[in-house]
Design a protein around this motif. Structure first.
Motif, PDB file in Angstrom:
ATOM      1  N   VAL A 149     -22.487  11.003  48.734  1.00  7.97           N
ATOM      2  CA  VAL A 149     -23.278  11.716  48.289  1.00  7.97           C
ATOM      3  C   VAL A 149     -23.843  10.780  47.902  1.00  7.97           C
ATOM      4  N   ASP A 150     -26.067  10.564  48.122  1.00  9.30           N
ATOM      5  CA  ASP A 150     -26.512   9.775  47.769  1.00  9.30           C
ATOM      6  C   ASP A 150     -27.430   9.750  47.435  1.00  9.30           C
ATOM      7  N   THR A 151     -28.344   9.849  47.251  1.00 14.40           N
ATOM      8  CA  THR A 151     -29.953  10.075  46.370  1.00 14.40           C
ATOM      9  C   THR A 151     -30.643   9.071  47.086  1.00 14.40           C
TER      10      THR A 151
ATOM     11  N   TYR B 144     -36.977  -5.642  41.745  1.00 18.80           N
ATOM     12  CA  TYR B 144     -37.589  -5.603  40.764  1.00 18.80           C
ATOM     13  C   TYR B 144     -37.711  -3.783  40.271  1.00 18.80           C
ATOM     14  N   ARG B 145     -36.188  -3.419  39.988  1.00 19.37           N
ATOM     15  CA  ARG B 145     -35.819  -2.219  39.236  1.00 19.37           C
ATOM     16  C   ARG B 145     -35.220  -2.506  37.812  1.00 19.37           C
ATOM     17  N   PRO B 146     -35.230  -1.182  37.161  1.00 14.60           N
ATOM     18  CA  PRO B 146     -35.570  -1.478  35.331  1.00 14.60           C
ATOM     19  C   PRO B 146     -33.238  -1.631  35.932  1.00 14.60           C
ATOM     20  N   THR B 147     -33.117  -1.909  34.750  1.00 14.74           N
ATOM     21  CA  THR B 147     -31.321  -2.332  34.428  1.00 14.74           C
ATOM     22  C   THR B 147     -30.982  -1.628  32.704  1.00 14.74           C
ATOM     23  N   GLU B 148     -29.962  -1.580  32.951  1.00 17.83           N
ATOM     24  CA  GLU B 148     -28.925  -0.881  31.931  1.00 17.83           C
ATOM     25  C   GLU B 148     -28.970  -1.249  31.027  1.00 17.83           C
ATOM     26  N   VAL B 149     -29.918  -2.274  30.119  1.00 24.10           N
ATOM     27  CA  VAL B 149     -29.667  -3.126  28.864  1.00 24.10           C
ATOM     28  C   VAL B 149     -30.406  -1.541  28.623  1.00 24.10           C
TER      29      VAL B 149
END
Ligand code: NAD
Length: 315
Positions: free
Chosen positions: A29-31, A272-277
């Motif tokens: 499943v994916d969005t 160019y995606r936000p990180t999980e920091v």
């Protein structure tokens, strides 16, 4: 066993495809629309193993709103900041008998999963393995031939029959799992590991091997590990490794196991995606604050990664 992967990016595909190849029935499943559409159009996902042998692997892939399957267990592999929305889109098909299993990085996912799954149905862990989503419908399993390891634990810290069956399937699929009975200590070991290597390699756009080769790397790693362990001690988390073992693990993975790898936060920054920091160094800061301890270096690094994200947006 029947699995449904929720969040079928790099790691979701790795777990799902290898469990499928080991004889399990797996749905995905994916969005992310371009990814789902690409897999449907090409009749599966292109899988490379250590950059080689690229082949099309058929997969059954669904958007949450059209999914009707009834698996024994869900495998969650979204990014931390995506999970709440994805759970909202999926919860209509969750059933109380089903298990939730995840090896996402960082901390924040456990409480969100507990909104939908009973504590005795939640199994979480960590995966010391590298996987790259080259683009929609195209993934590369690094160290594909049984090189990685993983740890997992029940939220209740009491393994049941299902947990042992899951471990057997993960063994067959060559994930080299170790079952522990220390939930928080198991998850925090990877948070600490990532708070060093993932974060520094991301900021300086370097591989793990390049970081480990720097002559000051041990000093930097030790400072971050010590601060993180001070937080964990104050929070009453019993770590599965000593401080020295954590440093040894940073060095082993960076120098021997995966020296050429850019960690997952780097890949996010690069795309160019936000990180999980906020869920890694930021989580240590938050846990420190809750226990009257200022994790100053981790707070500083969290800001630095956000600054680097801002700079990247200018490119
Ligand atoms: P991923 O970004 O490949 O996939 C996560 C989700 O994001 C999927 O639903 C995917 O379809 C979607 N996605 C991917 N690219 C996108 C884009 N450009 N725009 C919008 N959506 C996009 O993430 P992952 O690497 O599979 O990581 C999942 C979890 O596992 C994270 O917590 C990560 O830190 C952790 N993890 C990753 C690795 C690794 O080597 N990749 C290793 C261990 C743990």
């Amino acid at each position: 066993m029947k699995f449904t992967v929720v969040g079928s990016g790099a790691m979701g595909l790795r777990y799902g495809v290898l469990l499928q190849e080991a004889g399990n029935q797996v749905d995905f499943v994916d969005t992310w629309e371009p990814h789902v559409e690409k897999m449907r159009e090409q009749g599966g996902v292109y899988v490379s193993r250590d950059h080689q042998d690229r082949e099309l692997v058929p997969v059954n892939v669904y958007y949450p709103e059209e999914y009707k399957g009834d698996p024994d267990c869900y495998i969650f592999f979204t990014k931390q900041m995506q999970l709440a929305d994805v759970l909202k889109r999926c919860h209509a098909f969750f059933k109380p008998t089903q298990y939730a299993f995840t090896c996402m990085n960082g901390m924040g996912h456990v409480e969100k999963l507990l909104n939908y799954f009973a504590p005795e149905k939640l199994i979480a862990g960590t995966a010391l393995v590298a996987t790259v989503l080259n683009g929609p419908g195209d993934v590369d399993f690094i160290g594909a031939r049984g090189a990685g390891t993983m740890n997992l634990a029940n939220y209740t810290e009491k393994p049941d029959d299902f947990t042992h069956k899951l471990v057997t399937e993960l063994e067959k699929a060559q994930f080299n799992p170790t079952l522990t009975t220390n939930f928080k200590g198991t998850l925090m070991a990877k948070v600490v590991f990532n708070s060093v290597v993932n974060t520094l390699c991301t900021m300086f756009e370097m591989t793990m091997g390049e970081y480990a080769a720097y002559k000051g790397a041990d000093d930097m790693s030790r400072q971050l590990i010590n601060e993180a362990y001070d937080v964990c001690e104050r929070a009453g988390v019993k770590m599965i490794n000593t401080r020295q073992e954590e440093l040894d693990s940073v060095n082993y993975v960076s120098k021997v196991a995966n020296p050429l790898h850019y960690p997952s936060m780097y890949q996010d920054m690069h795309n160019y995606r936000p990180t999980e920091v906020d869920f890694i160094n930021g989580y240590l800061v938050k846990l420190g604050k809750e226990n009257d301890y200022a994790a100053r270096t981790h707070a500083f690094l969290t800001h630095e990664v956000h600054l680097a994200e801002l700079q990247k947006q200018k490119e």
